[in-house]
Design an enzyme around this catalytic site. Structure first.
Site, PDB file in Angstrom:
ATOM      1  CD  GLU A  11      32.328 -70.148  40.047  1.00 43.29           C
ATOM      2  OE1 GLU A  11      31.742 -69.228  39.427  1.00 43.29           O
ATOM      3  OE2 GLU A  11      33.453 -70.555  39.737  1.00 43.29           O
ATOM      4  CE1 TYR A  66      27.588 -59.858  44.000  1.00 43.36           C
ATOM      5  CE2 TYR A  66      25.443 -60.886  44.296  1.00 43.36           C
ATOM      6  CZ  TYR A  66      26.755 -60.949  43.854  1.00 43.36           C
ATOM      7  OH  TYR A  66      27.227 -62.104  43.273  1.00 43.36           O
ATOM      8  NE  ARG A  92      21.470 -56.246  44.479  1.00 48.21           N
ATOM      9  CZ  ARG A  92      20.203 -56.447  44.247  1.00 48.21           C
ATOM     10  NH1 ARG A  92      19.283 -56.047  45.099  1.00 48.21           N
ATOM     11  NH2 ARG A  92      19.812 -57.077  43.161  1.00 48.21           N
ATOM     12  N   GLY A  98      26.278 -67.126  45.073  1.00 41.96           N
ATOM     13  CA  GLY A  98      26.560 -66.023  45.986  1.00 41.96           C
ATOM     14  C   GLY A  98      25.246 -65.492  46.549  1.00 41.96           C
ATOM     15  CB  CYS A 147      24.448 -34.237  47.519  1.00 41.18           C
ATOM     16  SG  CYS A 147      24.186 -33.536  49.137  1.00 41.18           S
TER      17      CYS A 147
HETATM   18  C1  PLP Z   1      29.321 -63.014  40.555  1.00 39.54           C
HETATM   19  C2  PLP Z   1      29.798 -64.385  40.259  1.00 39.54           C
HETATM   20  C3  PLP Z   1      29.208 -65.493  40.887  1.00 39.54           C
HETATM   21  C4  PLP Z   1      28.051 -65.373  41.851  1.00 39.54           C
HETATM   22  O1  PLP Z   1      26.875 -64.963  41.255  1.00 39.54           O
HETATM   23  P1  PLP Z   1      25.492 -64.978  42.098  1.00 39.54           P
HETATM   24  O2  PLP Z   1      24.505 -64.413  41.175  1.00 39.54           O
HETATM   25  O3  PLP Z   1      25.702 -64.150  43.294  1.00 39.54           O
HETATM   26  O4  PLP Z   1      25.202 -66.401  42.433  1.00 39.54           O
HETATM   27  C5  PLP Z   1      29.723 -66.739  40.604  1.00 39.54           C
HETATM   28  N1  PLP Z   1      30.754 -66.901  39.741  1.00 39.54           N
HETATM   29  C6  PLP Z   1      31.337 -65.871  39.120  1.00 39.54           C
HETATM   30  C7  PLP Z   1      32.467 -66.118  38.190  1.00 39.54           C
HETATM   31  C8  PLP Z   1      30.886 -64.574  39.349  1.00 39.54           C
HETATM   32  O5  PLP Z   1      31.459 -63.550  38.726  1.00 39.54           O
END
Ligand code: PLP
Length: 421
Positions: free
Chosen positions: A274, A374, A313, A276, A345
């Site tokens: 997963e 993000y 961030r 991101g 502000c």
């Molecule tokens: C946030 C998240 C991701 C992605 O994390 P990255 O650091 O962006 O790769 C994958 N799985 C779950 C369950 C998450 O909460």
């Protein structure tokens, strides 16, 4: 590797001048590179070849449907944490059989939605959630595929707020409890027990905690199989860090995949990941303009038209973003320390202090690197500001894939109560 480079003394995204985008859509604006998104997806996917793994892009990193569709057309799935994210993924053309539904606070109606959509897998985070899902699935006459999310008690991640795998974090169940829950799901007629899931944190720059977590998962698979319980899938989460320019590079996808192959060697199981940040962060920039330079004792302050509401961030994770002038500085230009702030502000609206930057003037454009993950997804309308538009580039074309949200549109949702009329 990414496709933001200087050419003819100007910063380009692929074949498009960022200055042209700023002229067309105004600033602040997010700009994403299709080629970089596709390249990062391909590199991650191919790192596991010949094993065919499901790469489910974590929608919370970048939820724009044009970004999701770019990845979906290359074969990516989606990791989602709300009904809204599932709907976005579906709308972008991600087939349900490539959608994972994770998250600690799924409501009953969200669970019902995911069951009816027949997503690939629902990752269950607690006993209470397993019971609720069984009941909901039973009433719908379905038997959704599920995985149990394990909390392996391994700390990792670039910042405590994005570490999710320690024993006292809110995510998942202990390894022992995961075995019990999985066995229970296995005999539940309303559930189809498929696997175990883990995700220990984000912006991870060291393979050791990931390796420890994957080792825990392997042990659990072997114990289940030893007890005669079938298990077909492991979902190993996201979390691989990306270079933010101020620190050593994180391990490459190849090293990460090699480690996973080593730890899981000989285990016949389907794998899902997963990622991101790894896919999207360096595929996007936030384009901003210098409003003015505030002189003061010590060092000047560069005030931008982008604020913490656009890119939060630095404010919440002390994150570093490289800041590049869109007009390439002349060779040998002197870099002087400045603070870079937004118009909000709040003192937290400071992108960086004491950063050495080449000379900049009011009206100049700058690009925050690594803002494709993000960034836009965490933006708000704080200070009654509009959400920044998003632009997708492909070769020498660009299109607005989310236009700026006008104040009229925001106000259309509000009204005065009857007693004030
Ligand atoms: C946030 C998240 C991701 C992605 O994390 P990255 O650091 O962006 O790769 C994958 N799985 C779950 C369950 C998450 O909460």
């Amino acid at each position: 590797m990414n496709h933001f480079e200087y050419r003819d003394s100007e910063l380009f995204c692929e074949g498009v001048r960022l200055s042209a985008i700023a002229t067309a859509v105004g600033t602040p604006a997010y700009v994403y590179s299709s080629a970089t998104l596709e390249h990062h997806y391909a590199v991650f996917k191919q790192a596991f070849a010949p094993r065919d793994v499901l790469v489910a892009f974590a929608v919370k990193a970048n939820a724009n449907i044009a970004v999701l569709a770019t990845l979906a057309r290359k074969g990516a799935g989606a990791d989602t944490v709300s009904q809204g994210e599932i709907e976005r993924a579906l709308k972008a053309g991600v087939p349900p059989e490539r959608i994972i539904f994770s998250g600690v606070g799924k409501t009953e109606s969200e669970l019902a939605f995911a069951v009816k959509a027949r997503v690939y897998q629902i990752n269950v985070e607690s006993v209470a959630e397993l019971d609720a899902l069984s009941r909901i699935a039973g009433s719908l006459g379905e038997a959704p595929s599920i995985a149990i999310r394990v909390n392996p008690d391994v700390g990792a991640g670039g910042h405590e707020k994005i570490s999710t795998g320690k024993g006292d974090a809110k995510f998942g169940v202990s390894p022992e409890q995961a075995l019990q829950l999985y066995a229970r799901a296995h005999i539940d007629p309303h559930l189809t027990a498929k696997g175990l899931a883990v995700h220990i944190g984000s912006q991870i720059r060291d393979l050791a905690p990931l390796e420890a977590a994957f080792g825990v998962m392997r042990g659990l698979v072997e114990r289940l199989r030893g007890d005669g319980i079938t298990i077909e899938r492991l979902d190993l989460g996201g979390g691989l860090g990306v270079p933010y320019f101020n620190e050593p590079d994180p391990p490459s996808p190849a090293l990460y995949a090699g480690m996973a192959a080593r730890v899981l060697d000989g285990l016949d199981i389907q794998l899902a990941f997963e990622p991101g940040r790894m896919i999207a962060a360096n595929a996007g920039v936030l384009l901003a303009r210098v409003i003015r330079i505030q002189e003061r004792r010590g060092r000047p302050i560069l005030v931008l038209d982008a604020g913490m509401n656009d890119l939060i961030r630095p404010a919440i994770y002390d994150a570093y973003h490289d800041i590049r002038p869109v007009q390439e500085p002349p060779p040998g230009a002197r870099h002087e320390p400045v603070d870079v702030v937004g118009p909000i502000c709040e003192t937290g609206d400071t992108f960086t202090r004491n950063r050495a930057l080449p000379p900049l003037q009011a009206g100049d454009l700058v690009a925050f690197s690594s803002a494709g993950a993000y960034g836009a997804t965490m933006a708000s309308t704080y200070n009654a500001r509009a959400l920044a538009p998003e632009v997708l580039v492909r070769g020498d074309q660009f299109e607005i894939v989310r236009r700026r949200w006008t104040l009229d549109e925001q106000l259309a949702l509000e009204r005065l109560p009857e007693w004030m009329k």
